[in-house]
Design a protein around this motif. Structure first.
Motif, PDB file in Angstrom:
ATOM      1  N   HIS A 483      -9.729  -6.723   2.793  1.00 23.21           N
ATOM      2  CA  HIS A 483     -10.983  -6.109   2.365  1.00 23.21           C
ATOM      3  C   HIS A 483     -11.968  -7.179   1.889  1.00 23.21           C
ATOM      4  N   ARG A 516     -11.392   3.220  -7.044  1.00 21.68           N
ATOM      5  CA  ARG A 516     -10.735   3.001  -5.756  1.00 21.68           C
ATOM      6  C   ARG A 516     -11.724   2.863  -4.611  1.00 21.68           C
ATOM      7  N   LEU A 549     -12.177   0.110   8.122  1.00 24.47           N
ATOM      8  CA  LEU A 549     -11.503   0.321   6.834  1.00 24.47           C
ATOM      9  C   LEU A 549     -11.682   1.745   6.328  1.00 24.47           C
ATOM     10  N   PRO A 572      -7.274   0.504  -0.861  1.00 24.36           N
ATOM     11  CA  PRO A 572      -5.946   1.092  -0.606  1.00 24.36           C
ATOM     12  C   PRO A 572      -5.173   1.292  -1.897  1.00 24.36           C
ATOM     13  N   THR A 573      -4.212   2.195  -1.848  1.00 22.43           N
ATOM     14  CA  THR A 573      -3.302   2.361  -2.972  1.00 22.43           C
ATOM     15  C   THR A 573      -2.340   1.183  -3.012  1.00 22.43           C
ATOM     16  N   GLU A 576      -0.142   0.971   0.070  1.00 22.08           N
ATOM     17  CA  GLU A 576      -0.893   0.550   1.246  1.00 22.08           C
ATOM     18  C   GLU A 576      -1.234  -0.928   1.176  1.00 22.08           C
ATOM     19  N   ALA A 577      -1.583  -1.416  -0.051  1.00 19.32           N
ATOM     20  CA  ALA A 577      -1.913  -2.832  -0.209  1.00 19.32           C
ATOM     21  C   ALA A 577      -0.711  -3.708   0.069  1.00 19.32           C
ATOM     22  N   GLU A 579       1.806  -2.982   2.060  1.00 20.87           N
ATOM     23  CA  GLU A 579       2.064  -2.966   3.506  1.00 20.87           C
ATOM     24  C   GLU A 579       1.077  -3.854   4.238  1.00 20.87           C
ATOM     25  N   GLU A 580      -0.208  -3.842   3.743  1.00 23.42           N
ATOM     26  CA  GLU A 580      -1.230  -4.697   4.347  1.00 23.42           C
ATOM     27  C   GLU A 580      -0.877  -6.159   4.146  1.00 23.42           C
TER      28      GLU A 580
END
Length: 582
Positions: A483, A516, A549, A572-573, A576-577, A579-580
Motif C-alpha cells: 500500500h 482502516r 487495492l 487490510p486487516t 490480510e497484511a 498474507e500480503e
C-alpha cells in the motif's frame, strides 16, 4: 489749602500701575495654582500607574497619563526589542480606523530612531522640519510639535514616550519636559513592579504545568495524549492563539507537527516542516528564535505560518544542545500582542521539563517495542514449533488414510479438500511468522512518513516551490509495504502532473491513515483540469492503482481555482497484511 486735583500723595501708587501689579499678582497666583493642580495631577497619575500590576494595561495607562499631563493631542509608547527596534507601539489619540489606514507600526526610523540612538529628552517646534525626519506614512494625521523622553527600568532603556501637538497650538516647554520626565521615572518603577508580578505569576503557572505533566507521565497515558496535553498547557500558560510541538521525522532536519492547541490546531496538525522553516533551524541549532510577523518573516518559509496567518511568535527547542527532541512554537494572530521576555523564559524553562517528558515517553516506547518484539518471537516460535508441526502431522495422517479409501470417491474428495485446506493454513501461518520476524526490519529501514517527505522535497525543483505536507495517523505502522508503494507512486504522479499542467503556486498534500482507510489528497490552486478528460495516461494509472487495492480515485475542479485529487483505499486487516507480507 487743599491739594490740587490729580496730585499724588506721598508713597501712593498710580491707579494704572496698581492695575498692572494686581494683574501680575493674579497671573502669578494662577501660575502657582496651575502648578499646584499639575503637580496634583502628576501625583494622581503616579499613584494610578503604581497600582496597576497588569503590564499591558499599565503601559496604556502611562501613555494616557502623559497625554493629560502635558495637554497633548497624541501620545505613544514605543517598547524596544532586539537590536534597538520597536517591538511594541501603544498609541493614544487615534481611533481604530486611522490606525488601520496607517498600517504597520513604526520600526524605529526618523525622529523615533533618534530617541532610540540618543536616549535623552527632546523638544521640537516643527517635527517635519528636523533633519532626521522621514515624513509620515499615508493616512497618518499631520503632526507638528513634539516632546519625547526615554523610560528606563533599572538603568536600561525600556522604551520611549512620544507626545505630539500640544493643544491650543502652543509649544511644549521646559515645564512639560520636567513633568514628562517625572512621569517616566515613576513609570520605570511601575513597569519593574509589574514585571516582578508577571514573573511570579509565570512561575506559579509553570509549577502548576509541571505538576500536570508529572501526573500525566505517572498515569501511563499514551505518548500522543501527553504531547497534546503539553501543547494545551503551554497555550493556557501564555494565553496565546496557537501552540505547536514539532518532532523529528527520521534522522534529518525535517519535522512534523505532532501536537497543536488553538483554534487553527486542526489545520496545522500533522504538517511537515522542511529544513527551510524557522522551526527546523531551531531544531538544528538549539537556539530560540523570535519574530514579530511570522507569516512575513524572510528568515524562513513554509510551516504553519504558510497555512495560518501568524504575527508575533517565538520558537524554543525542547531539550538541550546535545539532544534537541523537538521544537515548541508559540504564536499570536497578526495584530496580536508581542511576547515579553518573561513569557519566553517561562516557556523555555517549561520546554526543558517537556524534554524530560519526551525522553520518558521515548523510553516507554522502546520498552513497549522490546516487549512487542519479544512477543512476536515467542508467537512465531510457538506457531512454528507447535501449530505447524501438528497441522503437518495431521495432513500426513489424512494422506495415509486417503490411500485406503481410493474406492470411495465421495470420501476421497472430502479428505483431499481437508488436506488442501491444511496446506493453505500452513502457508498463511508461515506468512504470518515471516511478517512477525521482518516487520521491525522494515520499520527500521525507513518509515512511510520519511519517504513522503522525500517525495515532496524532490518535487520542489519541478514545481518551483515546496508543497505543504500534512501526515496524520499511524502511517509508519498501519500501512503495509504494498500500500505504501502505491501511495508513493500516486503522489509522484500527482505532483508531476501538477508541475507540468497546473501552473499552480501552492500545493497541499495530505496523507492520512485512520479507520482502516488510507487516504491521499493533493490540492493545488492552478488553472484546473477537465474531470471528463480521461486521455491522460497518468490519471488512468492512478485510478487503476486504487481499484487494484479495492479503493477509489476522484479528481475534481476546486470551487475557486485549481484541482483536488483524492485517492482512497482500504487498509487490510492483520491477517490480510500477514498474507500480503508472505
Amino acid at each position: 489749602m487743599g491739594e490740587p486735583p490729580g496730585a499724588e500723595r506721598p508713597g501712593s501708587v498710580p491707579p494704572l500701575r496698581m492695575d498692572a501689579l494686581l494683574s501680575e499678582l493674579q497671573e502669578h497666583v494662577e501660575r502657582v495654582r496651575g502648578g499646584r493642580d499639575r503637580m496634583q495631577t502628576l501625583l494622581d497619575a503616579v499613584m494610578a500607574i503604581g497600582s496597576d500590576l497588569e503590564l499591558e494595561d499599565l503601559l496604556r495607562r502611562i501613555v494616557r497619563s502623559a497625554v493629560v499631563l502635558v495637554d497633548a493631542s497624541y501620545g505613544a509608547l514605543g517598547v524596544l526589542g532586539e537590536e534597538g527596534t520597536i517591538r511594541q507601539f501603544i498609541t493614544v489619540g487615534m481611533d481604530e480606523e486611522t490606525i488601520a489606514k496607517i498600517g504597520n507600526y513604526p520600526e524605529g526610523h526618523g525622529i523615533l530612531g533618534l530617541l532610540i540612538r540618543e536616549p535623552a529628552p527632546l523638544i521640537l517646534e516643527d517635527l517635519g522640519g528636523h533633519q532626521e525626519s522621514v515624513g509620515f506614512p499615508p493616512g497618518h494625521p499631520p503632526m507638528r510639535t513634539f516632546l519625547g523622553t526615554p523610560v528606563q527600568v533599572r538603568g536600561k532603556v525600556f522604551g520611549n514616550l512620544y507626545l505630539t501637538d500640544k493643544r491650543g497650538g502652543l509649544l511644549f516647554d521646559a515645564d512639560d519636559q520636567v513633568v514628562l520626565q517625572s512621569l517616566a521615572a515613576a513609570a520605570g518603577v511601575a513597569i519593574d513592579n509589574a514585571r516582578l508580578y508577571d514573573d511570579s505569576r509565570h512561575r506559579e503557572r509553570r509549577l502548576s504545568a509541571s505538576a500536570d505533566m508529572t501526573r500525566a507521565l505517572l498515569s501511563g497515558a499514551p505518548p500522543e495524549e501527553i504531547l497534546r496535553s503539553l501543547a494545551d498547557t503551554v497555550r493556557q500558560m501564555t494565553g496565546t492563539d496557537l501552540v505547536t510541538l514539532a518532532l523529528p521525522v527520521g534522522e534529518g532536519p525535517d519535522l512534523t507537527v505532532e501536537a497543536a492547541a488553538g483554534e487553527a490546531a486542526d489545520r496545522v496538525l500533522g504538517l511537515a516542516l522542511s529544513a527551510s522553516t524557522l522551526a527546523a533551524k531551531v531544531f538544528t541549532t538549539g537556539e530560540p528564535i523570535t519574530s514579530e510577523a511570522l507569516s512575513d518573516d524572510p528568515r524562513g518559509s513554509g510551516g504553519s505560518a504558510s497555512v495560518v496567518g501568524l504575527g508575533p511568535a517565538f520558537f524554543v527547542p525542547v531539550g538541550d544542545r546535545d539532544r534537541v527532541r523537538g521544537v515548541l512554537q508559540v504564536a499570536n494572530v497578526p495584530g496580536g500582542p508581542s511576547f515579553s521576555d518573561a513569557t519566553i523564559d517561562m516557556v523555555s524553562t517549561f520546554a526543558d521539563q517537556a524534554a524530560l517528558a519526551l525522553k520518558l515517553a521515548e523510553h516507554r516506547r522502546e520498552a513497549e517495542q522490546l516487549t512487542l518484539l519479544g512477543d512476536r518471537d515467542r508467537i512465531a516460535r510457538d506457531l512454528h514449533d507447535q501449530v505447524i508441526q501438528r497441522l503437518f502431522a495431521d495432513g500426513l495422517t489424512l494422506q495415509a488414510v486417503l490411500g485406503r479409501v481410493r474406492g470411495e470417491p465421495t470420501a476421497t474428495e472430502r479428505i483431499q479438500r481437508v488436506v488442501d485446506d491444511l496446506d493453505d493454513t500452513i502457508k498463511i501461518i508461515r506468512a504470518t511468522i515471516f511478517a512477525l520476524q521482518h516487520r521491525d526490519r522494515q520499520e527500521q529501514a525507513g518509515g512511510l512518513r520519511a519517504r513522503l517527505l522525500t517525495v515532496t522535497d524532490e518535487s520542489a525543483e519541478a514545481l518551483g516551490f515546496s508543497p505543504a505536507l500534512r501526515m496524520t495517523g499511524l502511517l509508519d505502522t498501519e500501512v503495509p509495504a504494498a500500500h505504501a508503494g502505491h501511495l508513493l507512486a500516486v503522489l509522484r504522479e500527482a505532483l508531476s502532473n501538477t508541475a507540468r499542467h497546473a501552473q499552480a503556486t501552492t500545493v497541499e498534500v495530505t496523507a492520512e491513515a485512520s479507520d482502516r482507510t488510507l487516504r491521499l489528497t493533493v490540492a493545488d490552486n492552478g488553472r484546473g483540469i477537465d474531470p471528463a478528460d480521461t486521455r491522460r495516461s497518468g490519471l488512468a494509472n492512478l485510478r487503476s492503482r486504487a481499484e487494484e487495492l479495492g479503493g477509489t480515485f476522484d479528481i475534481t475542479r476546486r470551487h475557486r481555482s485549481g484541482t483536488l485529487l483524492e485517492w482512497t483505499v482500504p487498509l487490510p486487516t492483520d491477517g490480510e497484511a500477514a498474507e500480503e507480507g508472505g
